[in-house]
Motif scaffolding. Structure first.
Motif, PDB file in Angstrom:
ATOM      1  N   GLY A   1       0.775  -1.224   0.000  1.00  0.00           N
ATOM      2  CA  GLY A   1       0.000   0.000   0.000  1.00  0.00           C
ATOM      3  C   GLY A   1       0.811   1.280   0.000  1.00  0.00           C
ATOM      4  N   LYS A   2       2.124   1.150   0.091  1.00  0.00           N
ATOM      5  CA  LYS A   2       3.014   2.320   0.069  1.00  0.00           C
ATOM      6  C   LYS A   2       2.621   3.352   1.130  1.00  0.00           C
ATOM      7  CE  LYS A   2       4.353   1.655  -4.678  1.00  0.00           C
ATOM      8  NZ  LYS A   2       3.564   0.967  -5.603  1.00  0.00           N
ATOM      9  N   PHE A   3       2.669   2.927   2.413  1.00  0.00           N
ATOM     10  CA  PHE A   3       2.324   3.815   3.517  1.00  0.00           C
ATOM     11  C   PHE A   3       3.340   4.942   3.646  1.00  0.00           C
ATOM     12  CE2 PHE A   3       0.278   0.296   6.384  1.00  0.00           C
ATOM     13  CZ  PHE A   3      -0.747   0.156   5.478  1.00  0.00           C
ATOM     14  N   ASN A   4       2.859   6.105   4.051  1.00  0.00           N
ATOM     15  CA  ASN A   4       3.782   7.151   4.458  1.00  0.00           C
ATOM     16  C   ASN A   4       4.153   6.895   5.928  1.00  0.00           C
ATOM     17  OD1 ASN A   4       1.850   8.406   6.236  1.00  0.00           O
ATOM     18  ND2 ASN A   4       1.018   9.587   4.530  1.00  0.00           N
ATOM     19  N   ALA A   5       4.996   7.722   6.512  1.00  0.00           N
ATOM     20  CA  ALA A   5       5.486   7.480   7.876  1.00  0.00           C
ATOM     21  C   ALA A   5       4.356   7.472   8.903  1.00  0.00           C
ATOM     22  CB  ALA A   5       6.536   8.522   8.247  1.00  0.00           C
ATOM     23  N   ASN A   6       3.401   8.371   8.770  1.00  0.00           N
ATOM     24  CA  ASN A   6       2.280   8.418   9.717  1.00  0.00           C
ATOM     25  C   ASN A   6       1.385   7.195   9.595  1.00  0.00           C
ATOM     26  OD1 ASN A   6       3.011  10.906  10.875  1.00  0.00           O
ATOM     27  ND2 ASN A   6       1.927  12.045   9.284  1.00  0.00           N
ATOM     28  N   GLU A   7       1.124   6.779   8.371  1.00  0.00           N
ATOM     29  CA  GLU A   7       0.293   5.588   8.154  1.00  0.00           C
ATOM     30  C   GLU A   7       0.982   4.348   8.708  1.00  0.00           C
ATOM     31  OE1 GLU A   7      -1.775   7.297   4.047  1.00  0.00           O
ATOM     32  OE2 GLU A   7      -0.014   5.999   3.934  1.00  0.00           O
ATOM     33  N   LEU A   8       2.278   4.258   8.506  1.00  0.00           N
ATOM     34  CA  LEU A   8       3.032   3.112   9.013  1.00  0.00           C
ATOM     35  C   LEU A   8       2.976   3.057  10.537  1.00  0.00           C
ATOM     36  CD1 LEU A   8       4.896   0.714   8.425  1.00  0.00           C
ATOM     37  CD2 LEU A   8       6.815   2.311   8.480  1.00  0.00           C
ATOM     38  N   LYS A   9       3.179   4.175  11.185  1.00  0.00           N
ATOM     39  CA  LYS A   9       3.145   4.218  12.651  1.00  0.00           C
ATOM     40  C   LYS A   9       1.756   3.868  13.172  1.00  0.00           C
ATOM     41  CE  LYS A   9       4.036   7.076  16.643  1.00  0.00           C
ATOM     42  NZ  LYS A   9       4.417   8.358  17.173  1.00  0.00           N
ATOM     43  N   ARG A  10       0.731   4.412  12.539  1.00  0.00           N
ATOM     44  CA  ARG A  10      -0.657   4.142  12.949  1.00  0.00           C
ATOM     45  C   ARG A  10      -0.977   2.651  12.839  1.00  0.00           C
ATOM     46  NH1 ARG A  10      -5.813   6.274  13.418  1.00  0.00           N
ATOM     47  NH2 ARG A  10      -7.435   5.328  12.157  1.00  0.00           N
ATOM     48  N   ALA A  11      -0.628   2.052  11.718  1.00  0.00           N
ATOM     49  CA  ALA A  11      -0.885   0.621  11.522  1.00  0.00           C
ATOM     50  C   ALA A  11      -0.076  -0.212  12.506  1.00  0.00           C
ATOM     51  CB  ALA A  11      -0.552   0.219  10.088  1.00  0.00           C
ATOM     52  N   HIS A  12       1.191   0.109  12.656  1.00  0.00           N
ATOM     53  CA  HIS A  12       2.068  -0.639  13.564  1.00  0.00           C
ATOM     54  C   HIS A  12       1.502  -0.643  14.982  1.00  0.00           C
ATOM     55  CE1 HIS A  12       5.500  -1.066  16.335  1.00  0.00           C
ATOM     56  NE2 HIS A  12       5.910  -1.958  15.450  1.00  0.00           N
ATOM     57  N   ASN A  13       1.136   0.521  15.483  1.00  0.00           N
ATOM     58  CA  ASN A  13       0.638   0.617  16.861  1.00  0.00           C
ATOM     59  C   ASN A  13      -0.631  -0.188  17.070  1.00  0.00           C
ATOM     60  OD1 ASN A  13       2.771   2.280  17.576  1.00  0.00           O
ATOM     61  ND2 ASN A  13       1.593   4.163  17.355  1.00  0.00           N
TER      62      ASN A  13
END
Length: 100
Positions: free
Chosen positions: A65-77
């Motif tokens: 999905g080519k997450f940006n940094a905020n999307e990656l952090k949100r999903a990870h958490n």
């Protein structure tokens, strides 16, 4: 598994007015149930921890999905919250609704 990856992507995108539209602050019960079930299955197969599988799920969803940094952090958490058991009450309620 495709359902799980799509749910993670939709969740990640929705946090910052992103691409996924309106999702919410948490995963839906059916999404958290499916993600947890797949995490358990992969953890058993690979002799891995749920957090290791959670990391892989987020990596896969992000790569596709080519997450940006905020999307990656949100999903990870949030996927780690599922791995840590913070969704277990919701998952139990969902399972009980399925068995009725």
């Amino acid at each position: 598994m495709q359902f799980c990856i799509k749910a993670i992507q939709d969740f990640a995108y929705s946090g910052f007015g992103g691409r996924g539209g309106k999702h919410g602050d948490i995963f839906w019960d059916n999404e958290s149930f499916a993600i947890k079930q797949y995490m358990k299955m992969f953890a058993d197969l690979a002799s891995a921890t749920l957090k290791q599988v959670a990391n892989w799920f987020v990596w896969l969803a992000s790569t596709l999905g080519k997450f940006n940094a905020n999307e990656l952090k949100r999903a990870h958490n949030e996927v780690h919250d599922i791995a840590d058991g913070r969704y277990d009450g919701r998952i139990q309620k969902y399972q009980q609704g399925l068995s009725r």
